[in-house]
Enzyme design. Structure first.
Site, mmCIF file in Angstrom:
data_model
loop_
_atom_site.group_PDB
_atom_site.id
_atom_site.type_symbol
_atom_site.label_atom_id
_atom_site.label_comp_id
_atom_site.label_asym_id
_atom_site.label_seq_id
_atom_site.Cartn_x
_atom_site.Cartn_y
_atom_site.Cartn_z
ATOM 1 N N TYR A 93 31.846 42.252 -5.002
ATOM 2 C CA TYR A 93 31.057 41.190 -4.355
ATOM 3 C C TYR A 93 29.579 41.424 -4.663
ATOM 4 C CZ TYR A 93 29.055 38.332 -0.587
ATOM 5 O OH TYR A 93 28.325 37.403 0.136
ATOM 6 N N CYS A 107 37.785 20.210 -4.047
ATOM 7 C CA CYS A 107 37.360 20.799 -5.315
ATOM 8 C C CYS A 107 37.397 22.317 -5.240
ATOM 9 C CB CYS A 107 35.943 20.334 -5.659
ATOM 10 S SG CYS A 107 35.278 21.084 -7.164
ATOM 11 N N GLY A 118 31.577 24.565 -1.322
ATOM 12 C CA GLY A 118 31.891 25.353 -0.131
ATOM 13 C C GLY A 118 31.272 24.741 1.107
ATOM 14 N N ALA A 119 31.255 23.378 1.144
ATOM 15 C CA ALA A 119 30.487 22.659 2.175
ATOM 16 C C ALA A 119 31.235 22.503 3.495
ATOM 17 C CB ALA A 119 30.099 21.278 1.643
ATOM 18 N N GLY A 126 30.542 26.974 7.653
ATOM 19 C CA GLY A 126 29.600 28.063 7.423
ATOM 20 C C GLY A 126 28.263 27.601 6.859
HETATM 21 N N1 LIG Z 1 27.905 34.965 5.915
HETATM 22 C C1 LIG Z 1 27.159 35.899 5.354
HETATM 23 O O1 LIG Z 1 26.908 36.971 5.931
HETATM 24 C C2 LIG Z 1 26.593 35.658 4.008
HETATM 25 C C3 LIG Z 1 27.171 34.746 3.128
HETATM 26 N N2 LIG Z 1 26.639 34.600 1.889
HETATM 27 C C4 LIG Z 1 27.247 33.657 0.945
HETATM 28 O O2 LIG Z 1 27.211 32.361 1.521
HETATM 29 C C5 LIG Z 1 28.181 31.542 0.880
HETATM 30 C C6 LIG Z 1 28.954 30.764 1.919
HETATM 31 O O3 LIG Z 1 29.751 31.663 2.653
HETATM 32 P P1 LIG Z 1 29.883 31.587 4.248
HETATM 33 O O4 LIG Z 1 29.475 30.230 4.714
HETATM 34 O O5 LIG Z 1 29.229 32.766 4.827
HETATM 35 O O6 LIG Z 1 31.447 31.821 4.393
HETATM 36 P P2 LIG Z 1 32.648 30.867 4.839
HETATM 37 O O7 LIG Z 1 33.860 31.638 4.459
HETATM 38 O O8 LIG Z 1 32.463 30.430 6.233
HETATM 39 O O9 LIG Z 1 32.517 29.572 3.914
HETATM 40 C C7 LIG Z 1 32.847 29.603 2.564
HETATM 41 C C8 LIG Z 1 33.274 28.191 2.170
HETATM 42 O O10 LIG Z 1 33.556 28.189 0.773
HETATM 43 C C9 LIG Z 1 34.814 27.568 0.564
HETATM 44 N N3 LIG Z 1 35.453 28.077 -0.649
HETATM 45 C C10 LIG Z 1 36.000 29.303 -0.836
HETATM 46 N N4 LIG Z 1 36.526 29.399 -2.067
HETATM 47 C C11 LIG Z 1 36.311 28.202 -2.675
HETATM 48 C C12 LIG Z 1 36.615 27.685 -3.952
HETATM 49 N N5 LIG Z 1 37.291 28.405 -4.842
HETATM 50 N N6 LIG Z 1 36.217 26.421 -4.245
HETATM 51 C C13 LIG Z 1 35.551 25.671 -3.324
HETATM 52 N N7 LIG Z 1 35.232 26.101 -2.088
HETATM 53 C C14 LIG Z 1 35.614 27.360 -1.778
HETATM 54 C C15 LIG Z 1 35.621 27.877 1.812
HETATM 55 O O11 LIG Z 1 36.685 26.960 1.980
HETATM 56 C C16 LIG Z 1 34.561 27.746 2.886
HETATM 57 O O12 LIG Z 1 34.427 26.424 3.334
HETATM 58 C C17 LIG Z 1 29.042 32.506 0.044
HETATM 59 O O13 LIG Z 1 28.634 32.433 -1.311
HETATM 60 C C18 LIG Z 1 28.687 33.878 0.606
HETATM 61 O O14 LIG Z 1 28.840 34.901 -0.357
HETATM 62 C C19 LIG Z 1 25.534 35.307 1.462
HETATM 63 C C20 LIG Z 1 24.943 36.206 2.303
HETATM 64 C C21 LIG Z 1 25.407 36.428 3.633
HETATM 65 C C1 LIG Z 2 30.753 42.707 3.594
HETATM 66 C C2 LIG Z 2 30.299 41.465 4.278
HETATM 67 C C3 LIG Z 2 29.441 40.626 3.392
HETATM 68 C C4 LIG Z 2 29.066 39.358 4.111
HETATM 69 C C5 LIG Z 2 28.310 38.451 3.213
HETATM 70 C C6 LIG Z 2 27.031 39.027 2.721
HETATM 71 O O1 LIG Z 2 26.687 38.753 1.595
HETATM 72 C C7 LIG Z 2 26.230 39.887 3.603
HETATM 73 C C8 LIG Z 2 25.262 40.679 3.109
HETATM 74 C C9 LIG Z 2 24.452 41.375 4.100
HETATM 75 C C10 LIG Z 2 23.732 42.452 3.890
HETATM 76 C C11 LIG Z 2 23.653 43.207 2.661
HETATM 77 C C12 LIG Z 2 22.918 44.344 2.695
HETATM 78 C C13 LIG Z 2 22.646 45.111 1.479
HETATM 79 C C14 LIG Z 2 21.817 46.142 1.606
HETATM 80 C C15 LIG Z 2 21.352 46.887 0.379
HETATM 81 O O2 LIG Z 2 20.161 46.335 -0.057
HETATM 82 C C16 LIG Z 2 21.129 48.324 0.709
HETATM 83 O O3 LIG Z 2 20.146 48.380 1.740
HETATM 84 C C17 LIG Z 2 22.418 48.917 1.178
HETATM 85 C C18 LIG Z 2 22.227 50.399 1.345
HETATM 86 C C19 LIG Z 2 23.582 51.033 1.480
HETATM 87 C C20 LIG Z 2 23.559 52.098 2.501
HETATM 88 O O4 LIG Z 2 22.500 52.299 3.113
HETATM 89 O O5 LIG Z 2 24.598 52.715 2.676
#
Ligand SMILES: NC(=O)C1=CN([C@@H]2O[C@H](COP(=O)(O)OP(=O)(O)OC[C@H]3O[C@@H](n4cnc5c(N)ncnc54)[C@H](O)[C@@H]3O)[C@@H](O)[C@H]2O)C=CC1
Ligand SMILES: CCCCCC(=O)/C=C/C=C\C=C\C=C\[C@@H](O)[C@@H](O)CCCC(=O)O
Length: 258
Positions: free
Chosen positions: A151, A63, A12-13, A16
């Protein structure tokens, strides 16, 4: 771990967080294989990195982490180009509560596939050089995110799987560290899913709750996560750690001793 000439693989490089993790690895002297399903954006990023770091420092490989075959081929090409990997970052992830099986296949199964391939090629017990695997969880891997139950489940799975791999490595002597990074909301495209009913499905009505959570946690920038990612990669005392990255700072999670 000094990163000069070390070999890293990041899924996923193309954009983001994956782009941020790849960039900080390149900035610190590593060679990085950029794996992503998005070929257009991935090839464009490779051109950008070529201009910044030189053409022999990164490699883009199309990939899909849902495919064992494509991941295996990406590892082989990386090894042919740069040598055995020392660093693996399983980052690729999506939000899709409608097609939740796809989310499980990418977010959890893709992390398992990538971790097991890293183990195969890095394990000191089978000729590898050891190294580190950093999997990307989420704060939703530590607590429930109501609008995205699947998720949340995938991210809880990533946290538990990574911690179990770290324990297995300690006991078995793989010479590999396994850590998981758990950011809160980060300014990337995945946040757009919140406003796409086709992604949030039957939980679209919880959008206001999510907006409140975003207000409460704030939104952090990719570089703030990348610098903490680097800590998990380079600090050789870190194995089995879950690092929560919040706007107010980061902290290593303490799990209850059962
Ligand atoms: N943005 C946020 O708030 C948060 C994101 N994350 C995690 O960070 C990771 C990266 O996500 P972001 O950079 O935020 O989102 P993003 O959507 O900007 O980037 C995700 C990347 O993964 C690639 N991707 C998606 N499906 C794929 C597949 N099947 N095979 C290969 N590549 C694939 C996409 O093409 C994209 O480049 C994810 O695992 C997400 O769950 C975790 C916590 C918070
Ligand atoms: C839906 C967008 C997800 C974007 C990617 C991602 O992974 C973002 C996560 C960010 C924050 C997650 C917070 C989780 C909080 C829990 O620990 C709990 O505090 C939630 C309590 C629920 C509530 O107060 O209603």
């Amino acid at each position: 771990m000094a990163l000069t000439s070390k070999v890293a693989i990041v899924t996923g490089a193309a954009q983001g967080l994956g782009r941020g993790f790849s960039e900080i690895l390149l900035q610190n002297g590593a060679k990085v294989a950029l794996l992503d399903v998005n070929e257009t954006v991935g090839k464009s990023l490779k051109e950008t990195f070529d201009n910044q770091y030189g053409p022999d420092k990164s490699l883009f490989l199309s990939c899909n982490v849902e495919s064992e075959e494509q991941l295996k081929a990406a590892f082989q090409k990386t090894i042919q180009t740069f040598g055995r990997p020392h660093i693996m970052c399983n980052n690729a992830g999506i939000i899709n509560e409608s097609n939740w099986e796809k989310a499980v296949s990418i977010n959890l199964m893709g992390v398992v596939r990538g971790t097991y391939l890293a183990l195969e090629h890095m394990n000191k017990l089978t000729g590898g050089q050891g190294g580190v695997v950093v999997n990307v969880g989420s704060l939703a891997g530590l607590g429930p995110l109501p609008c995205t139950p699947v998720y949340t489940a995938t991210k809880h799975g990533v946290v538990g799987f990574t911690r179990a791999m770290a324990a297995a490595s300690d006991i078995s002597g793989y010479g590999i560290r396994f850590n998981v990074i758990c950011p809160a909301f980060v300014q990337t495209d995945i946040l757009n899913a919140l406003y796409q009913p086709e992604k949030t499905g039957q939980f679209s009505s919880l959008i206001e709750n999510t907006k409140k959570l975003i207000e409460m946690y704030g939104i952090i920038e990719v570089p703030d996560v990348s610098k903490n990612f680097l800590q998990l990669v380079t600090d050789e005392t870190k194995n089995g750690e879950a690092l929560a990255v919040l706007q107010k700072g980061c902290s290593y999670v303490t799990f209850p001793a059962l």
